[in-house]
Scaffold this motif. Sequence first.
Motif, PDB file in Angstrom:
ATOM      1  N   SER A 196       0.824  -1.201   0.000  1.00 22.38           N
ATOM      2  CA  SER A 196       0.000   0.000   0.000  1.00 22.38           C
ATOM      3  C   SER A 196       0.865   1.260   0.000  1.00 22.38           C
ATOM      4  O   SER A 196       0.567   2.234  -0.695  1.00 22.38           O
ATOM      5  N   ARG A 200       1.046   4.332  -2.806  1.00 19.39           N
ATOM      6  CA  ARG A 200       0.910   5.742  -2.446  1.00 19.39           C
ATOM      7  C   ARG A 200       2.140   6.542  -2.861  1.00 19.39           C
ATOM      8  O   ARG A 200       2.037   7.719  -3.229  1.00 19.39           O
ATOM      9  N   ARG A 203       1.746   7.350  -6.495  1.00 16.64           N
ATOM     10  CA  ARG A 203       0.729   8.382  -6.693  1.00 16.64           C
ATOM     11  C   ARG A 203       1.263   9.755  -6.301  1.00 16.64           C
ATOM     12  O   ARG A 203       1.013  10.760  -6.980  1.00 16.64           O
ATOM     13  N   ARG A 204       2.019   9.818  -5.211  1.00 14.95           N
ATOM     14  CA  ARG A 204       2.597  11.098  -4.798  1.00 14.95           C
ATOM     15  C   ARG A 204       3.643  11.587  -5.796  1.00 14.95           C
ATOM     16  O   ARG A 204       3.772  12.791  -6.026  1.00 14.95           O
TER      17      ARG A 204
END
Length: 371
Positions: A196, A200, A203-204
């Motif tokens: 996870s 993330r 995505r960042r």
Amino acid sequence: MAFDQQVFREYALRRHTYGELKACGLGAQVAQHVIKKVVDAHTTLRANIRAGNLAGKRKAKAESTPIGFRPAAAQPFDDRCLSWQHDARTVSIWTVYGRLRGIPFTGHPGQLKTMREHRRGESDLVCENGTWFLLATCEIPERERFEPVDWIGVDRGIVNLATTSDGDNYQGRRLSRYRRWHARKRAELQAKNTKSATRRLKRRARMEARHATHVNHKISKQVVAVAERTGRGIALEQLDGIRDRVRLHRHQRATLTTWPFRQLGTHIAYKARRAGVPLLEVDARYTSQMCPRCRHTERSNRPTRDSFLCRRCGLAGPADVVAAVNVRDRARSAWVHVNVPDPVVWQQVDVARTPHPVAARRTQAQPFRAG
């Protein structure tokens, strides 16, 4: 099939797979797109290996396993498989379940107008975070380049992303603060080391890249708009290989690596071509250490990062503005040299720029005016 037979050329792979694809229910045009997509993927892989982007275990894994595609991977469509109805703002697209008609689409009004007038070639269907996008290729004609009355020098930096010879300063403080905030969040996610957290992190990274691109778009748009309105050209520094020419401390490496100077130059270049604004790239050596009035070049002319003080004639001012003025002056000389073949005129330009012997002996600090 391409990996098993080691066939990576489009026409050769077509002989092996075209009949089987047709038998699976794909149309002729879609079958050719599928073959071309596989060929392009292998071409990209070999190019990355030749460029050294893949090495060690990553290279061995890439060469030993066939290329796979995600179910929601981008897919190209030409006008036979995808048609646009601009008045109804819908599209008709071919799928494996048949042709789907009347699918609505939306976009920015300016982009929709550009697509209606200039769309050419293929469109790519892309899925980003559960949202489907159609990327349309637009072929926009360039304006005829006008004859500049003068030049705007642009100095690119890290603290100040861009500074013009007019004194306009586009600071990078907010972008640096944004990157530091992302770096702290990135460290927290890397410490978790879970799947996870990895998602993330990706995505960042995309969010940070989009923000930097948006900032560069705004800066380049304003610079080109000023040049177009005043009838002047734009002069940039040649910064190719600058990361290889400097040696930095460890805490400065991330700042230099994330410095988006090339992207800013690319944005300025293509916006200038659309507006017909002339663009020149000049030598960047000693632009921040040379006095634009007496041409004295010395490292001590720049006592601090933000200030400039000529040790010979006393000219003082912001260091980035002085560098932008030097870029502008070099563009003036280069343009005259290219467009005026008469050597007498070129000699007169040089004589006019020679510092006066009396002015060269002044030592008191004098305020600098960019004009």
